[in-house]
Design a protein around this motif. Sequence first.
Motif, PDB file in Angstrom:
ATOM      1  N   MET A 249      40.666  40.770  46.521  1.00  0.00           N
ATOM      2  CA  MET A 249      39.825  41.851  46.017  1.00  0.00           C
ATOM      3  C   MET A 249      39.356  41.437  44.628  1.00  0.00           C
ATOM      4  O   MET A 249      40.165  41.302  43.726  1.00  0.00           O
ATOM      5  CB  MET A 249      40.617  43.150  45.956  1.00  0.00           C
ATOM      6  N   THR A 250      38.083  41.199  44.478  1.00  0.00           N
ATOM      7  CA  THR A 250      37.596  40.698  43.198  1.00  0.00           C
ATOM      8  C   THR A 250      36.619  41.628  42.516  1.00  0.00           C
ATOM      9  O   THR A 250      36.357  41.475  41.339  1.00  0.00           O
ATOM     10  CB  THR A 250      36.905  39.327  43.379  1.00  0.00           C
ATOM     11  N   SER A 251      36.071  42.614  43.232  1.00  0.00           N
ATOM     12  CA  SER A 251      35.090  43.472  42.582  1.00  0.00           C
ATOM     13  C   SER A 251      35.224  44.920  43.042  1.00  0.00           C
ATOM     14  O   SER A 251      34.375  45.433  43.743  1.00  0.00           O
ATOM     15  CB  SER A 251      33.670  42.977  42.875  1.00  0.00           C
TER      16      SER A 251
ATOM     17  N   MET B 199      45.725  40.809  48.456  1.00  0.00           N
ATOM     18  CA  MET B 199      45.570  39.668  47.555  1.00  0.00           C
ATOM     19  C   MET B 199      44.779  40.143  46.343  1.00  0.00           C
ATOM     20  O   MET B 199      43.819  40.895  46.495  1.00  0.00           O
ATOM     21  CB  MET B 199      44.821  38.532  48.244  1.00  0.00           C
ATOM     22  N   VAL B 200      45.201  39.713  45.153  1.00  0.00           N
ATOM     23  CA  VAL B 200      44.507  40.088  43.928  1.00  0.00           C
ATOM     24  C   VAL B 200      44.218  38.838  43.108  1.00  0.00           C
ATOM     25  O   VAL B 200      44.885  37.822  43.241  1.00  0.00           O
ATOM     26  CB  VAL B 200      45.329  41.099  43.085  1.00  0.00           C
ATOM     27  N   GLU B 201      43.216  38.953  42.264  1.00  0.00           N
ATOM     28  CA  GLU B 201      42.846  37.877  41.350  1.00  0.00           C
ATOM     29  C   GLU B 201      43.264  38.254  39.938  1.00  0.00           C
ATOM     30  O   GLU B 201      43.373  39.445  39.613  1.00  0.00           O
ATOM     31  CB  GLU B 201      41.327  37.646  41.384  1.00  0.00           C
ATOM     32  N   SER B 202      43.446  37.277  39.097  1.00  0.00           N
ATOM     33  CA  SER B 202      43.769  37.517  37.697  1.00  0.00           C
ATOM     34  C   SER B 202      42.668  38.340  37.046  1.00  0.00           C
ATOM     35  O   SER B 202      41.488  38.089  37.256  1.00  0.00           O
ATOM     36  CB  SER B 202      43.916  36.176  36.967  1.00  0.00           C
ATOM     37  N   GLY B 203      43.058  39.356  36.291  1.00  0.00           N
ATOM     38  CA  GLY B 203      42.100  40.204  35.587  1.00  0.00           C
ATOM     39  C   GLY B 203      41.655  41.421  36.370  1.00  0.00           C
ATOM     40  O   GLY B 203      40.942  42.277  35.846  1.00  0.00           O
ATOM     41  N   LEU B 204      42.063  41.532  37.629  1.00  0.00           N
ATOM     42  CA  LEU B 204      41.677  42.670  38.459  1.00  0.00           C
ATOM     43  C   LEU B 204      42.474  43.915  38.057  1.00  0.00           C
ATOM     44  O   LEU B 204      43.691  43.855  37.946  1.00  0.00           O
ATOM     45  CB  LEU B 204      41.943  42.347  39.931  1.00  0.00           C
ATOM     46  N   PRO B 205      41.819  45.058  37.821  1.00  0.00           N
ATOM     47  CA  PRO B 205      42.559  46.292  37.498  1.00  0.00           C
ATOM     48  C   PRO B 205      43.444  46.713  38.673  1.00  0.00           C
ATOM     49  O   PRO B 205      42.999  46.706  39.824  1.00  0.00           O
ATOM     50  CB  PRO B 205      41.452  47.315  37.249  1.00  0.00           C
TER      51      PRO B 205
END
Length: 146
Positions: free
Chosen positions: A55-57, A132-138
């Motif tokens: 999830m990036t956006s 799955m999450v990315e760095s910086g994702l709230p």
Amino acid sequence: MNIELIERLIKLAERSGLTELEYSEDNSRVRFNFHPIEGAAAHCSAIQGPQVEPMTSPEAPSSLQQGHAVKSSLSGTFYRGSAPEEPPFVTVGDRVEEGQTLAIIEAMKMLNPIESPLSGRVLEILIDDGSMVESGLPLFIIAEEG
């Protein structure tokens, strides 16, 4: 050694289910064993099903103006509890203290706690368990309380 290449190889090995990876360059050699660490076995087996796209956006939460966004410090798999059968660390409406564990992110077979940067109340949990999450994702919105 090319660290970026090694990181890509580790991700590829994890996705393909390899249990070992060895890489050598010039006079250096690195070897990885991808075996679950104690306490992480339940999470490892829980994510062997269909892969979830990172999830990036996410859409901007309406509560962001009312609270502080707690963001992921690394990329990996987001877990709300310490194990699938355990209750989540926090739920919406819970009062949390600075430094309290809100969730964990599994990255490279390591379980990394996500801690609250402030004392307050959980307004929103933005990520589904096992995503799955990315760095910086709230991940969370917390309303600061004194």
